[in-house]
Design an enzyme around this catalytic site. Structure first.
Site, PDB file in Angstrom:
ATOM      1  N   CYS A 244      19.279  65.956  55.338  1.00 38.46           N
ATOM      2  CA  CYS A 244      20.092  65.416  56.428  1.00 38.46           C
ATOM      3  C   CYS A 244      19.541  64.086  56.951  1.00 38.46           C
ATOM      4  CB  CYS A 244      20.246  66.457  57.527  1.00 38.46           C
ATOM      5  SG  CYS A 244      21.687  66.166  58.594  1.00 38.46           S
ATOM      6  N   HIS A 329      22.589  71.181  54.300  1.00 38.14           N
ATOM      7  CA  HIS A 329      21.498  72.071  54.703  1.00 38.14           C
ATOM      8  C   HIS A 329      21.354  73.253  53.752  1.00 38.14           C
ATOM      9  CE1 HIS A 329      20.410  70.412  58.710  1.00 38.14           C
ATOM     10  NE2 HIS A 329      21.620  69.881  58.602  1.00 38.14           N
ATOM     11  N   GLU A 331      19.016  75.373  53.743  1.00 38.73           N
ATOM     12  CA  GLU A 331      18.486  76.525  54.468  1.00 38.73           C
ATOM     13  C   GLU A 331      19.588  77.265  55.220  1.00 38.73           C
ATOM     14  OE1 GLU A 331      19.017  73.661  57.669  1.00 38.73           O
ATOM     15  OE2 GLU A 331      18.336  73.486  55.600  1.00 38.73           O
TER      16      GLU A 331
END
Length: 360
Positions: A244, A329, A331
């Site tokens: 990001c 993302h 995660e």
């Protein structure tokens, strides 16, 4: 209490305000398209300075849980919701969204026509907004655009913090990291040292790390242009993965440019194409800036992933270094785990570097 969300262009939307600052709460109005994940959104440091509008009409029905928050506090300036559940109907729920918002002194405005509000932002772009009970008391000098405010300094750690005890030691440059990033790294066997955003190269050397992760975070990447020489030096010396805002910063450090999107990508349902394999992942995203595709040819980076909806750059790799980045993302939190293997790719690059070093 009756209240309003007023956009910078003068449009007014009526609702009911719960909690917060009676003198008005200012921020950049953006929208999130996921059906779930409101707790992760509220606590994600990347939303610092923003008023988040949820496109899904019902928010709060599974309450607030202990394990889901991505930081200690609510980071979004305010939330805008069509209908907010007064209770959390989930066996792990500890409190309601309304109660937690009051505890965190973050206003929520409910009973808003979020469909019309989001349509306005899609047509005209993200803009300043204020949540208030007093239409005559609005003072736009209280609003500072996210482009101009150094939010990273507020959300980054002030000292080095260490998690886990694995054999692989990773430095995490903290621009406003999410807890899920540390969880993913430690579960894969890493020791993680979270370092301030302005940590010098010599400190990273002293920590004796094996790899470096550049985290997500809020605001305009060009607010950190004075640190780019450090990021370039670090990323040139260690296997590096960036997510990001970290992705944008390394693009800048290696010769590309960034630009602001009209209304950004924020949701848990964004399709991304990996160019080499033609595989599509559904991804979680939260960003208002992107790498400018017209400048990649003048950089040391190559495009690896693109957004299917608008063709914007979603991933890069360096021409020679063990360095790769993604705009989205992996995660998740919230969102699908389609791109979780990127963490394994990061660890594989670290192991490869270790083998080269041993045989050198």
């Amino acid at each position: 209490m009756k209240g309003y969300i007023v956009l910078e262009n003068g449009e007014v939307f009526t609702g009911k305000i719960i909690g917060g600052n009676e003198s008005g709460t200012y921020g950049e109005a953006v929208f999130f398209t996921g059906m779930t994940g409101y707790q992760e959104v509220a606590t994600d440091p990347s939303y610092r300075g923003q008023i988040v509008i949820f496109t899904y009409p019902l928010i709060g029905n599974y309450g607030i849980q202990d394990y889901t928050s991505q930081s200690e506090e609510w980071q979004a300036n305010a939330l805008v919701i069509g209908e907010c559940s007064e209770e959390g109907y989930h066996y792990l729920s500890k409190k309601s969204v309304m109660n937690e918002a009051n505890n965190m002194n973050v206003p929520i405005i409910v009973d808003v026509d979020t469909r019309a509000l989001v349509k306005c932002l899609r047509e005209q772009g993200a803009m300043g907004a204020v949540i208030t009970t007093d239409l005559d008391g609005i003072d736009w000098s209280n609003y500072q655009p996210v482009d101009e405010y150094p939010f990273v300094k507020e959300v980054s750690t002030k000292q080095i913090e260490t998690y886990g005890a694995g054999e692989t030691h990773i430095a995490l440059y903290d621009f406003g990291h999410k807890r899920a990033m540390i969880q993913e790294l430690t579960q894969l066997g890493a020791k993680v040292s979270v370092v301030p955003f302005d940590t010098p190269y010599e400190t990273i050397q002293h920590l004796d790390v094996d790899g470096v992760l550049f985290s997500n975070g809020p605001g305009n990447p060009k607010q950190l242009e004075h640190e780019l020489h450090i990021y370039r030096k670090v990323a040139s010396a260690y296997p590096t993965f960036a997510i990001c805002l970290g992705h944008q910063l390394l693009a800048l450090a290696f010769g590309a440019d960034t630009k602001k999107l009209k209304f950004g990508h924020r949701g848990a349902n964004q399709p991304v194409l990996e160019i080499a394999t033609q595989k599509v992942d559904m991804t979680a995203q939260n960003h208002g800036f992107v790498v400018d595709d017209e400048t990649i040819g003048h950089s040391e980076m190559q495009v690896t992933h693109v957004n299917i909806n608008d063709g914007s750059i979603e991933g890069l790799k360096h021409e020679e270094l063990p360095l790769f980045t993604v705009q989205y993302h992996p995660e998740a939190s919230p969102g699908p785990k389609d791109s979780h293997p990127l963490f394994h790719q990061f660890f594989a690059s670290i192991e490869k570097k270790k083998e080269v070093t041993i045989h050198a």
